[in-house]
Motif scaffolding. Structure first.
Motif, PDB file in Angstrom:
ATOM      1  N   ASN A  38      41.415  38.977  50.541  1.00  0.00           N
ATOM      2  CA  ASN A  38      41.552  40.373  50.110  1.00  0.00           C
ATOM      3  C   ASN A  38      40.201  41.068  49.977  1.00  0.00           C
ATOM      4  O   ASN A  38      40.096  42.096  49.308  1.00  0.00           O
ATOM      5  CB  ASN A  38      42.304  40.432  48.775  1.00  0.00           C
ATOM      6  CG  ASN A  38      43.730  39.977  48.906  1.00  0.00           C
ATOM      7  OD1 ASN A  38      44.373  40.200  49.924  1.00  0.00           O
ATOM      8  ND2 ASN A  38      44.242  39.316  47.880  1.00  0.00           N
ATOM      9  N   ASP A  39      39.153  40.488  50.575  1.00  0.00           N
ATOM     10  CA  ASP A  39      37.788  41.043  50.545  1.00  0.00           C
ATOM     11  C   ASP A  39      37.247  41.160  49.121  1.00  0.00           C
ATOM     12  O   ASP A  39      36.575  42.130  48.773  1.00  0.00           O
ATOM     13  CB  ASP A  39      37.723  42.399  51.250  1.00  0.00           C
ATOM     14  CG  ASP A  39      37.953  42.282  52.736  1.00  0.00           C
ATOM     15  OD1 ASP A  39      37.607  41.229  53.297  1.00  0.00           O
ATOM     16  OD2 ASP A  39      38.485  43.238  53.333  1.00  0.00           O
ATOM     17  N   ILE A  40      37.530  40.170  48.294  1.00  0.00           N
ATOM     18  CA  ILE A  40      37.008  40.115  46.932  1.00  0.00           C
ATOM     19  C   ILE A  40      36.105  38.896  46.851  1.00  0.00           C
ATOM     20  O   ILE A  40      36.536  37.779  47.122  1.00  0.00           O
ATOM     21  CB  ILE A  40      38.148  40.016  45.899  1.00  0.00           C
ATOM     22  CG1 ILE A  40      39.075  41.236  46.017  1.00  0.00           C
ATOM     23  CG2 ILE A  40      37.592  39.891  44.489  1.00  0.00           C
ATOM     24  CD1 ILE A  40      40.347  41.123  45.216  1.00  0.00           C
ATOM     25  N   SER A  41      34.853  39.108  46.486  1.00  0.00           N
ATOM     26  CA  SER A  41      33.903  37.994  46.438  1.00  0.00           C
ATOM     27  C   SER A  41      34.194  37.094  45.239  1.00  0.00           C
ATOM     28  O   SER A  41      34.861  37.493  44.277  1.00  0.00           O
ATOM     29  CB  SER A  41      32.475  38.526  46.342  1.00  0.00           C
ATOM     30  OG  SER A  41      32.269  39.127  45.077  1.00  0.00           O
ATOM     31  N   LYS A  42      33.660  35.886  45.305  1.00  0.00           N
ATOM     32  CA  LYS A  42      33.845  34.923  44.221  1.00  0.00           C
ATOM     33  C   LYS A  42      33.235  35.454  42.927  1.00  0.00           C
ATOM     34  O   LYS A  42      33.829  35.348  41.854  1.00  0.00           O
ATOM     35  CB  LYS A  42      33.215  33.583  44.597  1.00  0.00           C
ATOM     36  CG  LYS A  42      33.366  32.510  43.552  1.00  0.00           C
ATOM     37  CD  LYS A  42      32.719  31.209  43.999  1.00  0.00           C
ATOM     38  CE  LYS A  42      32.812  30.143  42.928  1.00  0.00           C
ATOM     39  NZ  LYS A  42      32.163  28.895  43.354  1.00  0.00           N
ATOM     40  N   GLY A  43      32.050  36.036  43.021  1.00  0.00           N
ATOM     41  CA  GLY A  43      31.395  36.592  41.841  1.00  0.00           C
ATOM     42  C   GLY A  43      32.191  37.715  41.216  1.00  0.00           C
ATOM     43  O   GLY A  43      32.289  37.832  39.990  1.00  0.00           O
ATOM     44  N   HIS A  44      32.759  38.557  42.072  1.00  0.00           N
ATOM     45  CA  HIS A  44      33.570  39.666  41.569  1.00  0.00           C
ATOM     46  C   HIS A  44      34.818  39.135  40.877  1.00  0.00           C
ATOM     47  O   HIS A  44      35.234  39.644  39.831  1.00  0.00           O
ATOM     48  CB  HIS A  44      33.945  40.586  42.734  1.00  0.00           C
ATOM     49  CG  HIS A  44      34.233  41.983  42.319  1.00  0.00           C
ATOM     50  ND1 HIS A  44      33.351  43.009  42.510  1.00  0.00           N
ATOM     51  CD2 HIS A  44      35.302  42.529  41.708  1.00  0.00           C
ATOM     52  CE1 HIS A  44      33.871  44.123  42.041  1.00  0.00           C
ATOM     53  NE2 HIS A  44      35.060  43.853  41.551  1.00  0.00           N
ATOM     54  N   LEU A  45      35.422  38.112  41.461  1.00  0.00           N
ATOM     55  CA  LEU A  45      36.613  37.492  40.875  1.00  0.00           C
ATOM     56  C   LEU A  45      36.295  36.906  39.499  1.00  0.00           C
ATOM     57  O   LEU A  45      37.023  37.140  38.525  1.00  0.00           O
ATOM     58  CB  LEU A  45      37.144  36.404  41.808  1.00  0.00           C
ATOM     59  CG  LEU A  45      38.321  35.582  41.299  1.00  0.00           C
ATOM     60  CD1 LEU A  45      39.553  36.448  41.129  1.00  0.00           C
ATOM     61  CD2 LEU A  45      38.596  34.432  42.241  1.00  0.00           C
ATOM     62  N   ILE A  46      35.195  36.172  39.416  1.00  0.00           N
ATOM     63  CA  ILE A  46      34.803  35.569  38.141  1.00  0.00           C
ATOM     64  C   ILE A  46      34.519  36.640  37.089  1.00  0.00           C
ATOM     65  O   ILE A  46      34.922  36.522  35.925  1.00  0.00           O
ATOM     66  CB  ILE A  46      33.581  34.651  38.341  1.00  0.00           C
ATOM     67  CG1 ILE A  46      33.992  33.427  39.169  1.00  0.00           C
ATOM     68  CG2 ILE A  46      32.974  34.230  37.012  1.00  0.00           C
ATOM     69  CD1 ILE A  46      32.829  32.583  39.650  1.00  0.00           C
ATOM     70  N   GLU A  47      33.852  37.712  37.484  1.00  0.00           N
ATOM     71  CA  GLU A  47      33.545  38.782  36.542  1.00  0.00           C
ATOM     72  C   GLU A  47      34.816  39.455  36.034  1.00  0.00           C
ATOM     73  O   GLU A  47      34.947  39.734  34.838  1.00  0.00           O
ATOM     74  CB  GLU A  47      32.638  39.829  37.210  1.00  0.00           C
ATOM     75  CG  GLU A  47      32.214  40.928  36.271  1.00  0.00           C
ATOM     76  CD  GLU A  47      31.249  41.900  36.915  1.00  0.00           C
ATOM     77  OE1 GLU A  47      30.335  42.344  36.217  1.00  0.00           O
ATOM     78  OE2 GLU A  47      31.425  42.204  38.113  1.00  0.00           O
ATOM     79  N   ARG A  48      35.769  39.684  36.934  1.00  0.00           N
ATOM     80  CA  ARG A  48      37.023  40.299  36.508  1.00  0.00           C
ATOM     81  C   ARG A  48      37.764  39.439  35.493  1.00  0.00           C
ATOM     82  O   ARG A  48      38.284  39.947  34.502  1.00  0.00           O
ATOM     83  CB  ARG A  48      37.934  40.524  37.719  1.00  0.00           C
ATOM     84  CG  ARG A  48      37.541  41.681  38.591  1.00  0.00           C
ATOM     85  CD  ARG A  48      38.454  41.766  39.785  1.00  0.00           C
ATOM     86  NE  ARG A  48      38.328  43.051  40.444  1.00  0.00           N
ATOM     87  CZ  ARG A  48      39.075  43.438  41.464  1.00  0.00           C
ATOM     88  NH1 ARG A  48      39.997  42.634  41.946  1.00  0.00           N
ATOM     89  NH2 ARG A  48      38.905  44.621  42.005  1.00  0.00           N
ATOM     90  N   VAL A  49      37.804  38.143  35.728  1.00  0.00           N
ATOM     91  CA  VAL A  49      38.581  37.243  34.861  1.00  0.00           C
ATOM     92  C   VAL A  49      37.862  36.980  33.550  1.00  0.00           C
ATOM     93  O   VAL A  49      38.449  37.103  32.475  1.00  0.00           O
ATOM     94  CB  VAL A  49      38.889  35.918  35.594  1.00  0.00           C
ATOM     95  CG1 VAL A  49      39.527  34.916  34.659  1.00  0.00           C
ATOM     96  CG2 VAL A  49      39.795  36.177  36.787  1.00  0.00           C
TER      97      VAL A  49
END
Length: 121
Positions: A38-49
Motif C-alpha cells: 500500500n506504499d507505506i514504509s516500515k518507519g511510517h507504519l511503526i510511527e502510526r502504531v
C-alpha cells in the motif's frame, strides 16, 4: 468442534459477525509486507502504531496523505522578489498559486506591529 477465530466477533444474541481490530502492539513481517503493498514504509507504519496509537489494521491499509505540490511556483515567486515564506503564507491563506507568486509585495504598508501600536512614519 467448530474452530473459534480470534479476529471475528460474533454477537451471542443476534449472530452478527464483525472483524475485531487487534489490540496487540506487535507489528509482524506480514504487516510490514502488506503496508509495503500500500506504499507505506516500515518507519511510517511503526510511527502510526507506536506514536499515534493507530490499530495495526488501519495503519497498514490507510494510505499516506500526499502534500500539495507547488511545482515551479516558489521559484517564480523568488524571481519576482517574493520570499518563499510569503508565497507559502499566501497559498495557505487561500491565494491561487499564480497570484501568490506574481503579485508584488507592497513594502510601503506599515508592518502589523507598527499598525497595532499606532506608530506611523
Amino acid at each position: 468442534m467448530k474452530e473459534i477465530r480470534t479476529d471475528l466477533f460474533r454477537c451471542p444474541f443476534c449472530g452478527f459477525e464483525a472483524r475485531q481490530l487487534s489490540m496487540t502492539r506487535e507489528i509482524t513481517q506480514e504487516d510490514v509486507k502488506a503496508a509495503a503493498k500500500n506504499d507505506i514504509s516500515k518507519g511510517h507504519l511503526i510511527e502510526r502504531v507506536r506514536r499515534y496509537n493507530w490499530p495495526i489494521e488501519e495503519a497498514v491499509t490507510d494510505p499516506v496523505r500526499k502534500h500539495e505540490k507547488h511545482g515551479k511556483w516558489p521559484e517564480i515567486a523568488g524571481q519576482n522578489d517574493i520570499p518563499k515564506a510569503t508565497y507559502y503564507a499566501r497559498v495557505k491563506s487561500g491565494w491561487g498559486h499564480e497570484r501568490a507568486a506574481t503579485e508584488k509585495v507592497d513594502r510601503k504598508k506599515a508592518s502589523r506591529t507598527r499598525r497595532k501600536s499606532g506608530v506611523t512614519t
